[in-house]
Design a protein around this motif. Structure first.
Motif, PDB file in Angstrom:
ATOM      1  N   SER A 198       0.821  -1.340   0.157  1.00  0.00           N
ATOM      2  CA  SER A 198       0.065  -0.035   0.101  1.00  0.00           C
ATOM      3  C   SER A 198       0.998   1.131  -0.286  1.00  0.00           C
ATOM      4  O   SER A 198       0.536   2.121  -0.488  1.00  0.00           O
ATOM      5  CB  SER A 198      -1.026   0.185   1.481  1.00  0.00           C
ATOM      6  N   ASP A 300      -7.278   4.274   1.573  1.00  0.00           N
ATOM      7  CA  ASP A 300      -6.169   3.287   2.182  1.00  0.00           C
ATOM      8  C   ASP A 300      -7.141   1.962   2.702  1.00  0.00           C
ATOM      9  O   ASP A 300      -7.538   2.336   3.777  1.00  0.00           O
ATOM     10  CB  ASP A 300      -5.183   3.950   2.877  1.00  0.00           C
ATOM     11  N   SER A 330      -3.650  -4.033  -0.198  1.00  0.00           N
ATOM     12  CA  SER A 330      -2.587  -4.926  -0.453  1.00  0.00           C
ATOM     13  C   SER A 330      -2.623  -6.266   0.500  1.00  0.00           C
ATOM     14  O   SER A 330      -3.744  -6.261   1.100  1.00  0.00           O
ATOM     15  CB  SER A 330      -1.267  -4.125   0.455  1.00  0.00           C
ATOM     16  N   ARG A 340       6.109  -8.131  -0.883  1.00  0.00           N
ATOM     17  CA  ARG A 340       5.549  -6.871  -1.148  1.00  0.00           C
ATOM     18  C   ARG A 340       4.578  -6.907  -2.484  1.00  0.00           C
ATOM     19  O   ARG A 340       4.870  -6.674  -3.540  1.00  0.00           O
ATOM     20  CB  ARG A 340       6.630  -5.715  -1.234  1.00  0.00           C
TER      21      ARG A 340
END
Ligand SMILES: Cc1ncc(COP(=O)(O)O)c(C=O)c1O
Length: 486
Positions: A198, A300, A330, A340
């Motif tokens: 993110s 987010d 994410s 990641r």
């Protein structure tokens, strides 16, 4: 001759071949100046006897050393460290290295120092983190099996070449149906940019949306790394109150009448740090304001998957009909923070621009890893892992909160979080969190000191206490130590 028997350290249980280990040992001896340029290496027979390996292994090691350009073989004389290696004497090297510790004479844009517990936690068995997953449950073997299997296939070699900076097409396709099924977010694979978590999405959005001196609205309390990302871009933060229903959109409306706000950053699902969920009425109002005042919403949704009581709210992005939302998510919290993989979702032109920008800093993601994750989504392993984690974390949350209630009554004020991986815990104002954190450390427990959550206006004596990464016995133990440390 040098004491090779003690100088050459081999790990016979390692998966690294012995000849490579020997070669690496010689490289270290050369770079440290223990073996000087043009020094002769011991004969393969002598060294094989000394360190008790097969002579052919030494021969292979020397061949490797020669092929890497560290040594040369001179006929009928032996193998020598290369005579023209640019190796300096140790003293001089130390002096040179010292120079790198001081500031330079040129001017550069210093980002703020890395803050937060991640930077300061010691290696201890017990840590109450800020809300991270239990990586012991991560099915990393399954991921690696897919990784290995793809890399062995003929077409797998293609993933070793430069790939699409937007990320694996296979992952974007499976994500588009996954996002539609789990959160009603209907997008094309072309609307998805695979990021490295993110944070990369926040950074790219900040760069694309904001110019220096622009205003960006954020919560009075807010994810500190997002604040810093906007400030590093030169933008001014406009703080909007957050209460138990999420961001105060009426307050925001008043601000919008006076100021040109370019973007609003928000974590509506589980606000950071306080974990509150924004109610639907405010979500709809925020979307209407975005349309009217033409600002972007950076949503987010970094830990969407963990919601315990009922079905999670749909993201703002799922009900946005005017393309004002940039949706960031994410799988670092659901799978493992170190792997990641994240995503940024928006209109196609914005995603193309974000891709071009990402291409400048990190040409592309790890294609093989993205393919391996695609396989886990396709074969249902990802879903299985989410379900299992959700169940385990709910039990841990309940135990954690029960113990807080029982043992910290009057000391810690908290609400049982509906979702996420942490309890926002506000301590009695007479408790010095810094001191508590130091005491805990000396008792064998890492716990935050609260500094990560403070900003110029938010000064609550609180910390996030992550319950997910500790099993039930560890929760008991950690909270016992915490109590002792108060
Ligand atoms: C609110 C918030 N956003 C973003 C991130 C970054 O997450 P990622 O690891 O996906 O970059 C975090 C990490 O803790 C977070 O708390």
């Amino acid at each position: 001759m040098l004491p090779y028997k003690s100088l050459i350290q081999l790990d016979r249980d390692s998966s690294i071949a012995l000849y490579i280990q020997i070669c690496n040992n010689f490289i270290t001896l050369i770079t440290k100046g223990i073996l000087q340029p043009a020094d002769i290496l011991p004969s393969s027979r002598i060294l094989a006897d000394l360190i008790e390996v097969n002579r052919n292994t030494i021969k292979l090691a020397y061949e490797e050393l020669i092929s890497q350009g560290w040594a040369e073989s001179i006929e009928r004389k032996g193998v020598f460290a290369l005579s023209n290696l640019p190796i300096r004497s140790t003293n001089k090297m130390d002096h040179e290295l010292e120079k790198f510790k001081s500031d330079e004479s040129f001017i550069w844009n210093k980002p703020p120092e890395i803050s937060g517990e991640r930077a300061h936690f010691k290696k201890l068995n017990l840590t109450i983190d800020g809300g991270f997953p239990d990586v012991r449950m991560t099915p990393v073997d399954l991921l690696m099996r897919e990784y290995r299997s793809i890399s062995r296939k003929f077409y797998g070699k293609d993933f070793l070449k430069y790939g699409n900076p937007k990320g694996s097409e296979r992952l974007r396709i499976i994500l588009s149906s996954y996002l539609a099924n789990t959160r009603g977010l209907v997008v094309n694979p072309e609307n998805i940019l695979i990021t490295k978590g993110s944070q990369m999405g926040i950074f790219l959005s900040a760069q694309l949306l904001l110019n220096p001196l622009d205003h960006v609205a954020v919560g009075v309390s807010n994810y500190n790394a997002a604040d810093e990302t906007f400030q590093y871009r030169g933008a001014n933060l406009v703080r909007i109150p957050i209460d138990e229903y999420g961001m105060d959109v009426d307050y925001l409306e008043d601000v919008l009448r006076e100021k040109n706000i370019k973007a609003v950053y928000i974590v509506p699902h589980h606000h950071f740090p306080t974990t509150v969920t924004m109610i639907m009425e405010r979500r709809l109002k925020l979307l209407n304001l975005a349309k009217e005042y033409r600002f972007a919403i950076i949503e987010d949704d970094y830990d969407f998957d963990f919601h315990y009581n009922n079905k999670p709210y749909l993201p703002l992005a799922s009900i946005d009909h005017h393309h004002n939302v940039i949706y960031i998510g994410s799988i670092t919290k659901t799978f493992a923070p170190a792997l990641r993989i994240g995503f940024l979702i928006s209109s196609q032109p914005f995603v193309e621009a974000a891709t071009a920008l990402r291409h400048m800093v990190d040409r592309q993601g790890d294609s093989l890893l993205e393919e391996a994750f695609s396989a886990l989504f396709e074969n249902g392993e990802m879903e299985r892992h989410y379900r299992k984690s959700l169940k385990v974390y709910k039990t841990r949350r309940d135990l954690f909160c029960e113990l807080l209630q029982k043992n910290f009554n009057g000391v810690i004020d908290f609400k049982i979080p509906e979702g996420g991986l942490a309890v926002w815990s506000v301590f009695d104002k007479n408790i010095d969190l810094k001191k508590m954190s130091e005491n805990a450390l000396s008792n064998g427990l890492n716990v935050e000191d609260g500094s990560f959550y403070k900003n110029e206006v938010f000064n609550v004596n609180g910390i996030r206490m992550g319950f997910a990464s500790l099993n039930e016995a560890e929760i008991q133990q950690a909270l016992d130590i915490l109590k002792k440390s108060l």
